[in-house]
Design a protein around this motif. Sequence first.
Motif, PDB file in Angstrom:
ATOM      1  N   ILE A 148      11.718  12.853  -0.295  1.00  0.00           N
ATOM      2  CA  ILE A 148      13.181  11.680  -0.406  1.00  0.00           C
ATOM      3  C   ILE A 148      11.311  11.483   0.829  1.00  0.00           C
ATOM      4  N   GLU A 149      10.832  12.075   2.034  1.00  0.00           N
ATOM      5  CA  GLU A 149       9.905  11.571   2.968  1.00  0.00           C
ATOM      6  C   GLU A 149       8.884  10.857   1.766  1.00  0.00           C
ATOM      7  N   GLU A 150       8.436  11.414   1.013  1.00  0.00           N
ATOM      8  CA  GLU A 150       7.402  10.687  -0.270  1.00  0.00           C
ATOM      9  C   GLU A 150       7.817   9.367  -0.406  1.00  0.00           C
ATOM     10  N   ILE A 151       8.987   8.901  -0.895  1.00  0.00           N
ATOM     11  CA  ILE A 151       9.624   8.368  -1.395  1.00  0.00           C
ATOM     12  C   ILE A 151       9.833   7.210  -0.186  1.00  0.00           C
ATOM     13  N   ILE A 152      10.412   7.484   0.966  1.00  0.00           N
ATOM     14  CA  ILE A 152      10.431   6.846   2.146  1.00  0.00           C
ATOM     15  C   ILE A 152       8.977   6.095   2.595  1.00  0.00           C
ATOM     16  N   SER A 153       7.625   6.818   2.669  1.00  0.00           N
ATOM     17  CA  SER A 153       6.974   6.280   3.497  1.00  0.00           C
ATOM     18  C   SER A 153       6.076   5.980   2.463  1.00  0.00           C
ATOM     19  N   ALA A 154       7.004   5.630   1.495  1.00  0.00           N
ATOM     20  CA  ALA A 154       6.082   4.598   0.258  1.00  0.00           C
ATOM     21  C   ALA A 154       6.198   2.754   0.880  1.00  0.00           C
ATOM     22  N   LYS A 155       4.726   2.474   0.525  1.00  0.00           N
ATOM     23  CA  LYS A 155       5.313   0.953   1.391  1.00  0.00           C
ATOM     24  C   LYS A 155       4.661  -0.283   0.232  1.00  0.00           C
ATOM     25  N   SER A 156       4.067   0.418  -0.994  1.00  0.00           N
ATOM     26  CA  SER A 156       3.659  -0.456  -2.318  1.00  0.00           C
ATOM     27  C   SER A 156       5.039  -0.146  -3.621  1.00  0.00           C
TER      28      SER A 156
ATOM     29  N   GLU B 197       5.037   4.267  -7.865  1.00  0.00           N
ATOM     30  CA  GLU B 197       4.433   4.295  -9.435  1.00  0.00           C
ATOM     31  C   GLU B 197       3.816   5.420  -9.917  1.00  0.00           C
ATOM     32  N   GLU B 198       2.933   5.918  -8.832  1.00  0.00           N
ATOM     33  CA  GLU B 198       1.998   7.403  -8.405  1.00  0.00           C
ATOM     34  C   GLU B 198       3.582   8.120  -8.160  1.00  0.00           C
ATOM     35  N   ILE B 199       4.625   7.741  -7.036  1.00  0.00           N
ATOM     36  CA  ILE B 199       5.191   9.372  -6.984  1.00  0.00           C
ATOM     37  C   ILE B 199       6.311   9.339  -7.978  1.00  0.00           C
ATOM     38  N   GLY B 200       7.136   8.403  -9.086  1.00  0.00           N
ATOM     39  CA  GLY B 200       7.003   8.900 -10.296  1.00  0.00           C
ATOM     40  C   GLY B 200       8.040   7.642 -10.752  1.00  0.00           C
TER      41      GLY B 200
END
Length: 150
Positions: free
Chosen positions: A3-11, A16-19
């Motif tokens: 979830i931390e990775e998702i929350i930090s996404a800004k674009s 798309e790179e996450i999943g």
Amino acid sequence: MKIEEIISAKSKKELEEIGTVAEIVNVINHAIQPLHVSCDNYEKVLHTIKILKEKWLDFKEGPFTSKQKEMVFYLTKLDGNNREKCLGINDEHYENKKIAEKWYKNIAKYVHPDKLSNNETEAFIKLNELYNNLIDYDENEIDTEGDLHE
């Protein structure tokens, strides 16, 4: 995927790179259960993340629940260089009264006694002590020989 990775996404590209949208929504839903969100594209996911960051405590960045609590903590629990660093004080604040005054007013809006409970008014007292130290430093300039002029 965390979830931390998702929350930090800004674009959209970062998401798309996450999943996939479905994978990301699944992770978000797991984090906010029993609530449920539904998104069918990355733009909606970004918008959902923005709303959750604003409204959902677990999505807020940092350990403080508000800017006011953060300022009270810095003023009352820290001292010396740690306090100055956390409060954003640097050499410019000592050298320029206008910068010091602007800094003071910015912090005071969070820790003024009218905005705090009775047991938190110590923060405003500490703020005034810091501010007086900043402007006194400027008034007591040291000349090139090291003599203090008052």
